[in-house]
Design a protein around this motif. Structure first.
Motif, PDB file in Angstrom:
ATOM      1  N   ILE A  36       0.943   4.155   9.091  1.00 47.61           N
ATOM      2  CA  ILE A  36       0.528   5.266   8.234  1.00 47.61           C
ATOM      3  C   ILE A  36       1.752   5.799   7.505  1.00 47.61           C
ATOM      4  O   ILE A  36       2.817   5.956   8.108  1.00 47.61           O
ATOM      5  N   TRP A  37       1.578   6.084   6.203  1.00 49.46           N
ATOM      6  CA  TRP A  37       2.617   6.734   5.409  1.00 49.46           C
ATOM      7  C   TRP A  37       2.019   7.987   4.796  1.00 49.46           C
ATOM      8  O   TRP A  37       0.930   7.954   4.213  1.00 49.46           O
ATOM      9  N   LYS A  38       2.739   9.103   4.940  1.00 48.17           N
ATOM     10  CA  LYS A  38       2.311  10.372   4.347  1.00 48.17           C
ATOM     11  C   LYS A  38       3.525  11.273   4.204  1.00 48.17           C
ATOM     12  O   LYS A  38       4.562  11.027   4.819  1.00 48.17           O
ATOM     13  N   GLN A  39       3.382  12.289   3.395  1.00 48.50           N
ATOM     14  CA  GLN A  39       4.441  13.286   3.313  1.00 48.50           C
ATOM     15  C   GLN A  39       4.261  14.279   4.451  1.00 48.50           C
ATOM     16  O   GLN A  39       3.142  14.508   4.929  1.00 48.50           O
ATOM     17  N   GLU A  40       5.380  14.870   4.885  1.00 48.50           N
ATOM     18  CA  GLU A  40       5.370  15.744   6.072  1.00 48.50           C
ATOM     19  C   GLU A  40       4.277  16.800   6.050  1.00 48.50           C
ATOM     20  O   GLU A  40       3.594  17.014   7.039  1.00 48.50           O
ATOM     21  N   ASN A  41       4.107  17.499   4.942  1.00 50.99           N
ATOM     22  CA  ASN A  41       3.162  18.613   4.884  1.00 50.99           C
ATOM     23  C   ASN A  41       1.961  18.305   3.993  1.00 50.99           C
ATOM     24  O   ASN A  41       1.435  19.189   3.325  1.00 50.99           O
ATOM     25  N   SER A  42       1.529  17.061   4.007  1.00 54.35           N
ATOM     26  CA  SER A  42       0.405  16.643   3.166  1.00 54.35           C
ATOM     27  C   SER A  42      -0.793  16.300   4.044  1.00 54.35           C
ATOM     28  O   SER A  42      -0.639  15.901   5.196  1.00 54.35           O
ATOM     29  N   ASN A  43      -1.969  16.447   3.483  1.00 53.29           N
ATOM     30  CA  ASN A  43      -3.185  16.079   4.206  1.00 53.29           C
ATOM     31  C   ASN A  43      -3.772  14.766   3.692  1.00 53.29           C
ATOM     32  O   ASN A  43      -4.938  14.469   3.910  1.00 53.29           O
ATOM     33  N   GLU A  44      -2.939  13.983   3.003  1.00 53.80           N
ATOM     34  CA  GLU A  44      -3.378  12.669   2.543  1.00 53.80           C
ATOM     35  C   GLU A  44      -2.229  11.675   2.632  1.00 53.80           C
ATOM     36  O   GLU A  44      -1.064  12.057   2.677  1.00 53.80           O
ATOM     37  N   GLY A  45      -2.595  10.420   2.680  1.00 55.67           N
ATOM     38  CA  GLY A  45      -1.606   9.362   2.776  1.00 55.67           C
ATOM     39  C   GLY A  45      -2.266   8.014   2.581  1.00 55.67           C
ATOM     40  O   GLY A  45      -3.373   7.909   2.044  1.00 55.67           O
ATOM     41  N   ILE A  96       0.828  -1.206   0.000  1.00 54.17           N
ATOM     42  CA  ILE A  96       0.000   0.000   0.000  1.00 54.17           C
ATOM     43  C   ILE A  96       0.862   1.255   0.000  1.00 54.17           C
ATOM     44  O   ILE A  96       0.523   2.241  -0.635  1.00 54.17           O
ATOM     45  N   GLN A  97       2.031   1.217   0.659  1.00 53.61           N
ATOM     46  CA  GLN A  97       2.861   2.415   0.693  1.00 53.61           C
ATOM     47  C   GLN A  97       3.405   2.765  -0.693  1.00 53.61           C
ATOM     48  O   GLN A  97       3.755   3.905  -0.956  1.00 53.61           O
ATOM     49  N   ASP A  98       3.447   1.774  -1.599  1.00 53.32           N
ATOM     50  CA  ASP A  98       3.882   2.048  -2.966  1.00 53.32           C
ATOM     51  C   ASP A  98       2.857   2.894  -3.721  1.00 53.32           C
ATOM     52  O   ASP A  98       3.178   3.481  -4.755  1.00 53.32           O
ATOM     53  N   SER A  99       1.623   2.954  -3.246  1.00 52.73           N
ATOM     54  CA  SER A  99       0.597   3.732  -3.927  1.00 52.73           C
ATOM     55  C   SER A  99       0.492   5.165  -3.409  1.00 52.73           C
ATOM     56  O   SER A  99      -0.369   5.918  -3.842  1.00 52.73           O
ATOM     57  N   LEU A 100       1.370   5.528  -2.486  1.00 54.44           N
ATOM     58  CA  LEU A 100       1.366   6.896  -1.970  1.00 54.44           C
ATOM     59  C   LEU A 100       1.711   7.871  -3.090  1.00 54.44           C
ATOM     60  O   LEU A 100       2.702   7.694  -3.796  1.00 54.44           O
ATOM     61  N   ASN A 101       0.880   8.876  -3.262  1.00 51.59           N
ATOM     62  CA  ASN A 101       1.072   9.880  -4.298  1.00 51.59           C
ATOM     63  C   ASN A 101       2.098  10.911  -3.809  1.00 51.59           C
ATOM     64  O   ASN A 101       1.766  11.781  -3.006  1.00 51.59           O
ATOM     65  N   ILE A 102       3.338  10.791  -4.277  1.00 53.47           N
ATOM     66  CA  ILE A 102       4.425  11.676  -3.849  1.00 53.47           C
ATOM     67  C   ILE A 102       4.370  12.972  -4.663  1.00 53.47           C
ATOM     68  O   ILE A 102       4.326  12.939  -5.894  1.00 53.47           O
ATOM     69  N   GLY A 107       7.917  19.230  -3.108  1.00 57.61           N
ATOM     70  CA  GLY A 107       7.823  20.425  -2.282  1.00 57.61           C
ATOM     71  C   GLY A 107       6.990  20.308  -1.019  1.00 57.61           C
ATOM     72  O   GLY A 107       6.768  21.328  -0.357  1.00 57.61           O
ATOM     73  N   ILE A 108       6.496  19.131  -0.670  1.00 56.38           N
ATOM     74  CA  ILE A 108       5.703  19.046   0.561  1.00 56.38           C
ATOM     75  C   ILE A 108       6.339  18.120   1.593  1.00 56.38           C
ATOM     76  O   ILE A 108       5.671  17.664   2.521  1.00 56.38           O
ATOM     77  N   GLY A 109       7.618  17.869   1.451  1.00 54.63           N
ATOM     78  CA  GLY A 109       8.357  17.153   2.489  1.00 54.63           C
ATOM     79  C   GLY A 109       8.611  15.693   2.183  1.00 54.63           C
ATOM     80  O   GLY A 109       8.129  15.136   1.202  1.00 54.63           O
ATOM     81  N   GLU A 110       9.376  15.130   3.084  1.00 51.49           N
ATOM     82  CA  GLU A 110       9.752  13.721   2.987  1.00 51.49           C
ATOM     83  C   GLU A 110       8.587  12.821   3.407  1.00 51.49           C
ATOM     84  O   GLU A 110       7.699  13.250   4.139  1.00 51.49           O
ATOM     85  N   VAL A 111       8.639  11.584   2.958  1.00 52.46           N
ATOM     86  CA  VAL A 111       7.648  10.600   3.388  1.00 52.46           C
ATOM     87  C   VAL A 111       7.989  10.172   4.813  1.00 52.46           C
ATOM     88  O   VAL A 111       9.138   9.848   5.125  1.00 52.46           O
ATOM     89  N   VAL A 112       6.989  10.211   5.673  1.00 52.34           N
ATOM     90  CA  VAL A 112       7.168   9.774   7.052  1.00 52.34           C
ATOM     91  C   VAL A 112       6.235   8.600   7.317  1.00 52.34           C
ATOM     92  O   VAL A 112       5.144   8.513   6.757  1.00 52.34           O
ATOM     93  N   GLU A 113       6.704   7.717   8.171  1.00 54.53           N
ATOM     94  CA  GLU A 113       5.909   6.566   8.579  1.00 54.53           C
ATOM     95  C   GLU A 113       5.653   6.669  10.068  1.00 54.53           C
ATOM     96  O   GLU A 113       6.544   7.036  10.834  1.00 54.53           O
ATOM     97  N   ALA A 114       4.432   6.342  10.454  1.00 52.32           N
ATOM     98  CA  ALA A 114       4.088   6.322  11.877  1.00 52.32           C
ATOM     99  C   ALA A 114       3.417   4.994  12.184  1.00 52.32           C
ATOM    100  O   ALA A 114       2.630   4.480  11.382  1.00 52.32           O
ATOM    101  N   HIS A 115       3.755   4.432  13.337  1.00 55.93           N
ATOM    102  CA  HIS A 115       3.171   3.163  13.760  1.00 55.93           C
ATOM    103  C   HIS A 115       2.458   3.377  15.102  1.00 55.93           C
ATOM    104  O   HIS A 115       3.012   3.973  16.015  1.00 55.93           O
ATOM    105  N   TYR A 116       1.234   2.873  15.173  1.00 54.49           N
ATOM    106  CA  TYR A 116       0.413   3.004  16.378  1.00 54.49           C
ATOM    107  C   TYR A 116      -0.084   1.622  16.803  1.00 54.49           C
ATOM    108  O   TYR A 116      -0.403   0.781  15.953  1.00 54.49           O
TER     109      TYR A 116
END
Length: 178
Positions: A86-95, A50-56, A59-68
């Motif tokens: 969760i995978w998202k870019q630092e300054n993105s509102n989607e992931g 699924i992380q391969d489908s992240l739309n990079i 200019g909105i930062g590096e991809v960050v991963e968070a585990h909960y």
């Protein structure tokens, strides 16, 4: 008399055993060689994470991963263990997200695990006078979305109407960031 029957039987065997159908046509041919398949044409199943489908986006930062992780209350069992990535870019509102939920079995019952993955949407809202960041998890299979409010480094589950879950028994609905 036995000798006559034996003689007739032996002569029949010789006649039919040695006879050959002269009208039968025999064809000789070579068996075809096994087909060689061009390696470039063979379809190989591709496993896509699924992380391969992240739309990079630039200019909105590096991809960050968070585990909960956390065990949240269940209506009819000891609890549900959540493992959320969760995978998202630092300054993105989607992931994107990957979620494993394990329904913990009670006494003499087995645990049951389910995997879900899908799209993450992050929105800001004002709820009862407080500014909140909401994580909406929409599974790709079309099942019911999950909602969480950011609580410092952790995520606290919301109900299906995105309201805070109130409990008379002080159940914990928080997934801790690991």
């Amino acid at each position: 008399m036995k000798n006559i029957y034996l003689l007739i039987f032996a002569s029949l065997l010789i006649c039919f055993g040695c006879s050959r159908n002269k009208n039968k046509i025999y064809h000789e041919y070579e068996l075809p060689e096994p087909a060689v398949v061009d390696q470039d044409i063979v379809e190989v199943p591709i496993v896509v994470n699924i992380q391969d489908s992240l739309n990079i986006k630039d200019g909105i930062g590096e991809v960050v991963e968070a585990h909960y992780e956390g065990v949240l209350p269940a209506a009819d069992g000891p609890g549900i263990k959540y493992d959320l990535d969760i995978w998202k870019q630092e300054n993105s509102n989607e992931g994107v997200f990957w979620l494993s939920t394990t329904y913990l079995g009670g006494e003499n019952e087995d645990d049951h695990s389910f995997i879900s993955e899908g799209r993450l949407s992050i929105t800001n809202r004002n709820y009862e006078g407080n500014s909140e960041i909401i994580y909406s998890l929409a599974p790709l299979d079309g099942s019911t979305p999950l909602y969480f409010v950011v609580d410092g480094e952790d995520l606290t589950m919301l109900d299906r109407q995105m309201g805070h879950i109130s409990s008379n028994t002080n159940h914990n609905y928080t997934l801790q960031r690991k």
